[in-house]
Design an enzyme around this catalytic site. Structure first.
Site, PDB file in Angstrom:
ATOM      1  N   HIS A  29      34.056 -42.009   8.744  1.00 22.20           N
ATOM      2  CA  HIS A  29      34.670 -40.897   8.901  1.00 22.20           C
ATOM      3  C   HIS A  29      34.116 -40.231   9.811  1.00 22.20           C
ATOM      4  CE1 HIS A  29      37.582 -37.970   6.550  1.00 22.20           C
ATOM      5  NE2 HIS A  29      37.172 -37.404   7.603  1.00 22.20           N
ATOM      6  N   TYR A  82      49.429 -33.456   7.160  1.00 26.77           N
ATOM      7  CA  TYR A  82      49.494 -32.291   6.950  1.00 26.77           C
ATOM      8  C   TYR A  82      50.675 -31.327   7.345  1.00 26.77           C
ATOM      9  CZ  TYR A  82      44.488 -32.995   6.047  1.00 26.77           C
ATOM     10  OH  TYR A  82      43.389 -33.643   5.177  1.00 26.77           O
ATOM     11  N   ASN A 101      47.413 -40.012   6.119  1.00 28.21           N
ATOM     12  CA  ASN A 101      47.074 -38.750   6.155  1.00 28.21           C
ATOM     13  C   ASN A 101      47.932 -37.899   6.645  1.00 28.21           C
ATOM     14  OD1 ASN A 101      44.695 -40.107   5.164  1.00 28.21           O
ATOM     15  ND2 ASN A 101      43.031 -39.237   6.872  1.00 28.21           N
ATOM     16  N   GLU A 155      41.546 -41.865  10.281  1.00 26.71           N
ATOM     17  CA  GLU A 155      42.375 -41.237  11.528  1.00 26.71           C
ATOM     18  C   GLU A 155      41.816 -41.490  12.984  1.00 26.71           C
ATOM     19  OE1 GLU A 155      42.596 -36.793  10.949  1.00 26.71           O
ATOM     20  OE2 GLU A 155      43.697 -37.148   8.946  1.00 26.71           O
ATOM     21  N   ARG A 213      37.932 -40.469  -3.354  1.00 26.75           N
ATOM     22  CA  ARG A 213      37.862 -41.140  -1.802  1.00 26.75           C
ATOM     23  C   ARG A 213      36.499 -40.445  -1.253  1.00 26.75           C
ATOM     24  NH1 ARG A 213      40.934 -39.978   3.698  1.00 26.75           N
ATOM     25  NH2 ARG A 213      39.672 -41.213   4.850  1.00 26.75           N
ATOM     26  N   GLU A 245      45.230 -38.530   2.387  1.00 30.11           N
ATOM     27  CA  GLU A 245      44.834 -37.157   2.474  1.00 30.11           C
ATOM     28  C   GLU A 245      46.322 -36.297   2.686  1.00 30.11           C
ATOM     29  OE1 GLU A 245      42.364 -35.853   5.874  1.00 30.11           O
ATOM     30  OE2 GLU A 245      40.858 -37.698   5.377  1.00 30.11           O
TER      31      GLU A 245
HETATM   32  C1  PNW Z   1      41.365 -34.543   8.559  1.00 35.71           C
HETATM   33  N1  PNW Z   1      46.311 -32.534  12.565  1.00 35.71           N
HETATM   34  O1  PNW Z   1      41.650 -34.131  10.008  1.00 35.71           O
HETATM   35  C2  PNW Z   1      40.197 -35.024   8.501  1.00 35.71           C
HETATM   36  O2  PNW Z   1      40.539 -36.569   7.986  1.00 35.71           O
HETATM   37  C3  PNW Z   1      39.317 -34.438   7.607  1.00 35.71           C
HETATM   38  O3  PNW Z   1      37.974 -34.695   7.702  1.00 35.71           O
HETATM   39  C4  PNW Z   1      39.562 -32.966   7.618  1.00 35.71           C
HETATM   40  O4  PNW Z   1      38.717 -32.325   7.198  1.00 35.71           O
HETATM   41  C5  PNW Z   1      41.250 -32.592   7.410  1.00 35.71           C
HETATM   42  O5  PNW Z   1      41.999 -33.633   8.002  1.00 35.71           O
HETATM   43  C6  PNW Z   1      41.459 -31.177   7.404  1.00 35.71           C
HETATM   44  O6  PNW Z   1      41.527 -30.825   8.895  1.00 35.71           O
HETATM   45  C7  PNW Z   1      42.870 -33.639  10.602  1.00 35.71           C
HETATM   46  O7  PNW Z   1      46.480 -31.971  13.661  1.00 35.71           O
HETATM   47  C8  PNW Z   1      42.866 -33.090  11.828  1.00 35.71           C
HETATM   48  O8  PNW Z   1      47.427 -32.771  11.974  1.00 35.71           O
HETATM   49  C9  PNW Z   1      44.286 -32.563  12.574  1.00 35.71           C
HETATM   50  C10 PNW Z   1      45.301 -32.830  12.038  1.00 35.71           C
HETATM   51  C11 PNW Z   1      45.316 -33.783  10.755  1.00 35.71           C
HETATM   52  C12 PNW Z   1      44.256 -34.135  10.080  1.00 35.71           C
END
Ligand code: PNW
Length: 497
Positions: free
Chosen positions: A137, A328, A326, A182, A92, A393
């Site tokens: 992005h 996390y 995505n 996002e 990706r 992601e």
């Molecule tokens: C993503 N959260 O951003 C982005 O798509 C990427 O470019 C970035 O490098 C990656 O995650 C890691 O940060 C996020 O707060 C920013 O949960 C914040 C969050 C999730 C994704």
């Protein structure tokens, strides 16, 4: 106690034996500004990140920038060989709008931008790696930001012109398109500021982010319909969007806490998911009510959340062939009156906390909460009619090191939760993308937050790449279609999890 026992037994039996379905696809991801470098080479125009990091370097924690980054612009062949070594099915990437259209507008196409992406897509295709391509992005051409960026509704049409050029030039090799990465993080980061601030670092609090979201939803739908009408038949690809979702767990089962967590989930994740993936379309009702209520209290003459016409609602609904997700981390939400509005935070009406016992990443907001991943996957299934989900992601940051057991632990646990969602909850998940292929420019986190499966030496002019232990662990999963907690590649010590 009885519950706990059952949980332990199902964990070991079910998770230990589960395999990824035969057609399940694995990939890794990057984005243009975070890895390409070559910020001003061969005709590339200036984007909002170039502009911000050069004028206000203090916005980046370590004062660095993406001028050179991983220099993937000069590493096409070598990087494709690394992808082959990982054994991934897809890669990706994102396209840099200002590399293709230096001023943002279609009247001037940069031939080197077309050449660069053609060579990359050709190299991937020749090596059996499917390209998955995000059109946007976060790196808006600066001349378009000068016109208000995504808060300007005209941006949807400029975007569409750029997108058409991308379909025409690259669509023969791209079977997975992503319109936006996002939007919820982008619009809040760009126009609201706060802890997750992003270029252009504006603070039009409580207002700008909703205008941005409104334009993005229309731009997304336009890009989808263009593909659908003019390109799908000949190019036979799929087109979707990648939405970021944190799972918000009520901090108790009280009605107020459940309501606070649900409201926040709907106002952040549902902000973009509801208009596109729900049966009814439009913003989530709870979001419309809440922002309208708050706006009235604040003496605005109308809601700070713009309204869609019925025609727009149906134009946007259903415009995604799959749900790009995505994810996390997770947090607990409790009801709270946040003063100092108007702001997104006071609109949310809750405050958050994370359990200090959850494994923490190097980024302040990441903690490992695999059950939260399971919960939000189930929620997507129930809320949006079990769409095909591709995890576009998922990843964990640390401060560096090749023996990255904490990253391996995170990916294994999240993949176990995913397997459980597929096999025991009936979720329709067809792919997984690790963020990231290699260490890169982590926005305001600079180069000190490392998400890569591959280490990049940012001091060497060659930007030397070295596989971390997690790269081998990931390859093993892709090869065997299962998770082997005792897998230890040669040259590494066994991880103690
Ligand atoms: C993503 N959260 O951003 C982005 O798509 C990427 O470019 C970035 O490098 C990656 O995650 C890691 O940060 C996020 O707060 C920013 O949960 C914040 C969050 C999730 C994704």
């Amino acid at each position: 106690m009885k519950h706990l026992l059952v949980l332990i037994i199902t964990n070991s039996l079910v998770f230990g034996e589960l395999q990824f379905p035969p057609n399940f696809k694995f990939g890794v991801a990057t984005s243009a500004y975070q890895v390409e470098g070559a910020w001003n080479l061969s005709g590339k125009g200036e984007n909002i990140w170039d502009y911000a990091v050069h004028r206000t370097p203090n916005v980046i924690q370590d004062g660095t920038n993406g001028d050179i980054a991983c220099d993937t612009y000069h590493h096409t062949e070598g990087d494709v060989q690394l992808l082959k070594q990982l054994g991934v099915n897809f890669y990706r990437i994102s396209l840099s709008w200002s590399r293709i259209l230096p001023t943002g507008f279609k009247n001037k196409i940069n031939p080197d931008g077309i050449r660069y992406y053609n060579e990359l897509l050709d190299a991937l295709t020749a090596n059996g790696i499917e390209p998955m391509v995000s059109l946007f992005h976060w790196d808006l051409p600066q001349p378009l930001q000068d016109l208000g960026g995504w808060t300007n509704p005209l941006m949807a049409d400029y975007f569409l012109e750029y997108v058409r050029i991308a379909y025409e030039n690259f669509g023969d090799r791209v079977k997975y398109w992503i319109t936006f990465n996002e939007p919820s993080v982008l619009c809040a980061g760009s126009y609201e500021g706060g802890l997750l601030a992003l270029a252009p670092f504006l603070k039009s609090r409580g207002v700008g982010l909703y205008l941005c979201g409104h334009t993005l939803l229309i731009a997304h739908a336009k890009a989808y319909h263009l593909y659908d009408k003019e390109f799908r038949k000949s190019q036979k690809g799929k087109i979707g969007i990648s939405l970021q979702g944190i799972w918000y767990e009520p901090s108790s089962s009280s009605k107020e806490n459940v309501q606070a967590a649900n409201q926040r989930l709907q106002m952040e994740f549902g902000w973009f998911a509801h208009p596109i993936f729900s049966k009814k379309g439009d913003y989530p009702p709870i979001m419309k009510e809440r922002i309208s209520f708050m706006s009235k209290q604040e003496n605005f003459s109308q809601s700070r959340l713009p309204e869609f016409t019925p025609a727009e609602i149906s134009y946007i609904r259903g415009t995604s062939d799959y749900f790009g997700f995505n994810h996390y981390t997770s947090a607990y939400a409790v009801p709270a009156n946040i003063s100092g509005g108007p702001s997104q935070d006071s609109d949310f009406g809750s405050s958050l906390s994370q359990d200090p016992l959850w494994e923490a990443g190097a980024s302040w907001w990441i903690r490992s909460v695999p059950w939260g991943f399971g919960n939000i996957l189930k929620w997507i299934k129930n809320e949006y009619g079990n769409p095909e989900v591709i995890i576009t992601e998922n990843g964990f940051s640390d401060k560096g090191g090749l023996q990255d057991c904490r990253r391996i632990n995170y990916h294994y646990k999240y993949l176990e939760a995913l397997l459980n969602a597929i096999h025991n909850e009936g979720c329709n998940i067809s792919g997984y993308t690790a963020w990231s292929f290699m260490d890169n420019f982590e926005w305001t986190g600079g180069y000190s937050k490392k998400f890569g499966l591959i280490r990049v030496d940012f001091v060497s002019p060659e930007r030397t790449r070295t596989l971390k232990m997690s790269a081998y662990a990931y390859r093993n999963i892709i090869e065997t279609k299962k998770i082997d907690w005792s897998f230890t590649p040669s040259g590494f010590e066994k991880c103690v999890f």
